[in-house]
Design an enzyme around this catalytic site. Structure first.
Site, PDB file in Angstrom:
ATOM      1  CE  LYS A  41      -3.600  -0.306   2.622  1.00 25.05           C
ATOM      2  NZ  LYS A  41      -4.467  -0.294   3.842  1.00 25.05           N
ATOM      3  CB  THR A 128     -15.731   5.502  13.893  1.00 30.41           C
ATOM      4  OG1 THR A 128     -15.739   6.512  12.889  1.00 30.41           O
ATOM      5  CG2 THR A 128     -17.068   5.503  14.619  1.00 30.41           C
ATOM      6  CE  LYS A 261     -33.072   8.752  -4.681  1.00 27.74           C
ATOM      7  NZ  LYS A 261     -31.952   9.078  -5.577  1.00 27.74           N
ATOM      8  CB  CYS A 270     -19.590   4.601   7.907  1.00 29.41           C
ATOM      9  SG  CYS A 270     -17.896   5.076   7.486  1.00 29.41           S
TER      10      CYS A 270
END
Length: 442
Positions: A41, A128, A261, A270
């Protein structure tokens, strides 16, 4: 160093959040070192390749590398020597077999970085995490860092929307700084000075509140989505039109139209795992009843996938042996993210029921092929629709919305379409002779 001087930044973890943050901060003028344990990476980013799909980010990576302000490494020793402010941007996925967040990567990052912090520095969590994590990490840092309590921890939750991550990083609608001292606040203000100079609102708060902000925001958005989808179930029962209902609610400025919607529901890396982890942590803290509604929010969302399959089954009189074109694999447009993607969940279910399903997505095909090799894939929206008994729109890419009914009619076997995202003009398709169905609409 002087608290107002421009700090040197490290970004620990170069996945979606970390790579975006590192690139954007370098473009804003900071010296940035991206750190990751994955050499491949690091090499890809250092060579100018963004390892995921995000509009605008490849061009910024090129600009940042050419400026000389952005480098990447696997060395935490180099990170400790280089950085004044260290951003923790590693993932916190859902634990296998549990609703809890997996903090393995956060723990590993902290334990790798802390022994290399030999001078006063600020570590800033952006991942988070369950509330209470920052308090525990503070103790780990103080135990392991040679600089001890001179190293402080702050929390700065991220609010990135996939497909809009560059704007959300460089021009956010707010910044939340969870800090334990004025010095930490000054360091964060210096680390975000170009953004603050735009007039970005700032909320200064404590660590626990900063940890809660992201999961609280995601839980609210998930609730709004599931609310309108619950109303869609009611509309189906009474023959009402969910699109008109949603439009009416959206015009109420107390409610607003964003995230109102109806359709297939939410997915991605998430919202689903954050609401589950939030509910799990609340139960651990003895306040599970306060957020018990999130379980129903999750259940409503899951039902949308099954109901979409039911809609296809009803339209076809059964799925086994039928040719089905699945438009979409990513959990949302302008992304190649297939984590908990409703589109692929529906496609896999129809495949399991004996349907001949072919999938196309403008960006997520490679990821989908790796994750679900049992599915069949095509080269374009029209390619997978060749001789189809039904076309099922599962991700609302603009590429799909722009296809004309008459053009699609030239390749399909039957003019049937299921709009899983309420993305198409129903009247237009019906007037062109198509059998059109969508959740919550007669």
């Amino acid at each position: 160093m002087n608290p107002t001087e421009s700090p040197r930044l490290t970004v620990i973890g170069t996945g979606y959040l970390g790579a975006t943050h590192a690139i954007c901060m370098a473009v804003l003028g900071f010296e940035v070192l991206g750190v990751d344990v994955d050499q491949r990476k690091v090499d890809r980013l250092a060579s100018g390749e963004v390892p995921f799909f995000e509009p605008g980010l490849p061009e910024l990576l090129t600009k940042a590398l050419e400026s000389g302000r952005l480098r990447f490494t696997t060395s935490f020793e180099e990170a400790g020597e280089f950085g004044d402010v260290h951003f923790l941007c590693v993932g916190t996925p859902q634990q296998p077999g549990s609703d809890a967040a997996d903090l393995t990567y956060v723990e590993a990052a902290v334990r790798a970085l802390a022994p290399n912090l030999t001078r006063r520095a600020l570590v800033v969590g952006k991942s988070t995490v369950p509330v209470g994590t920052a308090k525990r990490i503070t103790g780990v840092i103080h135990d392991l860092a040679p600089a001890g309590e001179e190293v402080e921890l702050a929390w700065n939750p991220e609010f990135l929307r996939e497909g809009f991550a560059v704007d959300d990083t460089m021009r956010p609608d707010r910044l939340v700084f969870g800090v334990a001292s004025d010095w930490a606040l000054e360091r964060l203000e210096a680390a975000f000075k170009p953004i603050l100079d735009l007039g970005t609102p700032v909320v200064r708060t404590d660590l626990a509140t900063a940890e809660l902000v992201k999961v609280a925001a995601n839980s609210f958005l998930a609730t709004k989505i599931s609310y309108i989808n619950a109303m869609a179930e009611v509309c189906e029962a009474v023959g009402a039109d969910i699109k008109h209902l949603a439009d009416s609610l959206a015009l109420d400025d107390r409610i607003g139209g964003k995230f109102l919607k109806p359709g297939l529901g939410f997915g991605g890396g998430c919202l689903p795992k954050d609401i589950r982890a939030f509910a799990h942590r609340a139960e651990e803290l003895g306040v599970g009843q306060a957020v018990s509604f999130l379980r129903e929010v999750d259940d409503i969302n899951r039902r949308r996938r099954a109901r979409t399959v039911d809609l296809v089954r009803e339209m076809l009189g059964g799925i086994s042996g039928k040719r089905i074109a699945a438009w979409g694999a990513a959990f949302k447009p302008n992304s190649d993210d297939i984590r908990d993607a409703p589109a692929l969940d529906v496609a896999r279910t129809m495949h399991g029921l004996g349907g001949h399903v072919r999938v196309f997505d403008p960006a997520a095909l490679d990821n989908a092929r790796r994750a679900f090799p049992e599915l069949r894939y095509g080269d374009s929206a029209l390619d997978v629709a060749q001789d189809a008994d039904v076309v099922v729109l599962l991700t609302e890419w603009s590429d799909f919305k722009e296809i004309e009914p008459d053009a699609l009619a030239q390749v399909v076997r039957h003019k049937r379409i299921v709009d899983g995202r309420h993305a198409l003009d129903a009247a237009k398709w019906r007037s062109a002779g198509w059998e059109y169905r969508a959740l919550g609409r007669s």
